[in-house]
Design a protein around this motif. Structure first.
Motif, PDB file in Angstrom:
ATOM      1  N   LYS A  51       0.806  -1.207   0.000  1.00  0.00           N
ATOM      2  CA  LYS A  51       0.000   0.000   0.000  1.00  0.00           C
ATOM      3  C   LYS A  51       0.846   1.266   0.000  1.00  0.00           C
ATOM      4  O   LYS A  51       0.322   2.360   0.149  1.00  0.00           O
ATOM      5  N   VAL A  98      -8.187   8.041  -4.115  1.00  0.00           N
ATOM      6  CA  VAL A  98      -8.821   8.540  -2.894  1.00  0.00           C
ATOM      7  C   VAL A  98     -10.169   9.107  -3.305  1.00  0.00           C
ATOM      8  O   VAL A  98     -10.223  10.015  -4.132  1.00  0.00           O
ATOM      9  N   TRP A 142     -14.580   8.990   4.275  1.00  0.00           N
ATOM     10  CA  TRP A 142     -13.276   8.432   3.879  1.00  0.00           C
ATOM     11  C   TRP A 142     -12.290   8.573   5.030  1.00  0.00           C
ATOM     12  O   TRP A 142     -12.113   9.659   5.580  1.00  0.00           O
ATOM     13  N   VAL A 164      -5.450   7.754   7.559  1.00  0.00           N
ATOM     14  CA  VAL A 164      -4.573   6.732   8.112  1.00  0.00           C
ATOM     15  C   VAL A 164      -3.165   7.304   8.184  1.00  0.00           C
ATOM     16  O   VAL A 164      -2.620   7.739   7.170  1.00  0.00           O
ATOM     17  N   TYR A 167      -6.689   7.532   3.371  1.00  0.00           N
ATOM     18  CA  TYR A 167      -6.510   6.128   3.025  1.00  0.00           C
ATOM     19  C   TYR A 167      -6.468   5.985   1.512  1.00  0.00           C
ATOM     20  O   TYR A 167      -7.176   6.694   0.790  1.00  0.00           O
ATOM     21  N   TRP A 195      -7.126   3.706  -1.814  1.00  0.00           N
ATOM     22  CA  TRP A 195      -7.837   2.563  -2.360  1.00  0.00           C
ATOM     23  C   TRP A 195      -7.129   2.208  -3.662  1.00  0.00           C
ATOM     24  O   TRP A 195      -7.066   3.011  -4.588  1.00  0.00           O
ATOM     25  N   TRP A 208       3.126   8.956   4.848  1.00  0.00           N
ATOM     26  CA  TRP A 208       3.476   7.562   5.060  1.00  0.00           C
ATOM     27  C   TRP A 208       4.965   7.311   4.902  1.00  0.00           C
ATOM     28  O   TRP A 208       5.474   6.295   5.364  1.00  0.00           O
ATOM     29  N   TRP A 261       0.718   0.679  14.508  1.00  0.00           N
ATOM     30  CA  TRP A 261      -0.526   0.775  13.747  1.00  0.00           C
ATOM     31  C   TRP A 261      -1.732   0.920  14.672  1.00  0.00           C
ATOM     32  O   TRP A 261      -2.686   1.634  14.328  1.00  0.00           O
ATOM     33  N   ARG A 320      -5.365   1.566  13.570  1.00  0.00           N
ATOM     34  CA  ARG A 320      -5.427   0.382  12.701  1.00  0.00           C
ATOM     35  C   ARG A 320      -5.104  -0.851  13.518  1.00  0.00           C
ATOM     36  O   ARG A 320      -3.999  -0.971  14.046  1.00  0.00           O
ATOM     37  N   LEU A 379      -1.014  -1.563   7.027  1.00  0.00           N
ATOM     38  CA  LEU A 379      -2.266  -1.044   6.459  1.00  0.00           C
ATOM     39  C   LEU A 379      -3.055  -2.101   5.744  1.00  0.00           C
ATOM     40  O   LEU A 379      -2.579  -2.838   4.966  1.00  0.00           O
TER      41      LEU A 379
END
Length: 148
Positions: free
Chosen positions: A51, A70, A76, A79, A84, A86, A122, A138, A143, A148
């Protein structure tokens, strides 16, 4: 990327190493980041995905690079200080948002992969953590998984 076919035995070994033996999260074979890559299962589909860079490989398939998107609807999630991502297959043109149900057109939702953006939040995720360190990190980010 290496065009080697991903086997069920490889997936089983990777999954077992992380979730049964509590091995440190592995590095992605494409971008070499830890904390974002690993074996995943959705319904009957088993695959590996990073990811951070989008490296994807389904059992029986060759590695490919997914597209980061996104949707950004009000539901939504964020993170680790970023929306996040997709990940979609290169030939996908749309998907239903898993948070609001609206149809998302991939072309309108594409964003840069974190691996292509040194300023992406990230990029600050600690690297080479033990399983326990990764789980704690996490969890601190909301999370309940080791990546992730």
């Amino acid at each position: 990327m290496t065009p080697a076919v991903y086997t069920s035995a490889q997936w089983d070994g990777e999954y077992g190493a992380i979730f049964f033996k509590r091995a440190p999260p592995p590095a992605c074979p494409a971008c070499h980041r830890t904390g974002f890559f690993g074996p995943r299962k959705v319904n009957d589909r088993r695959y590996s995905l990073c990811k951070f860079c989008g490296a994807y490989q389904a059992i029986g398939g060759e590695r490919m690079r997914c597209v980061a998107t996104v949707h950004g609807c009000s539901k939504w999630p964020m993170v680790a200080a970023a929306p996040y991502l997709w990940w979609v297959q290169p030939d996908e043109t749309g998907y239903d948002c898993p948070y609001c149900g609206q149809r998302v057109q991939v072309a309108a939702a594409v964003v840069k992969r974190p691996s292509e953006d040194p300023a992406h939040p990230w990029a600050r995720v600690p690297q080479h953590m033990s399983f326990e360190q990764a789980a704690a990190f996490w969890l601190s980010q909301g999370r309940p998984r080791v990546y992730l």
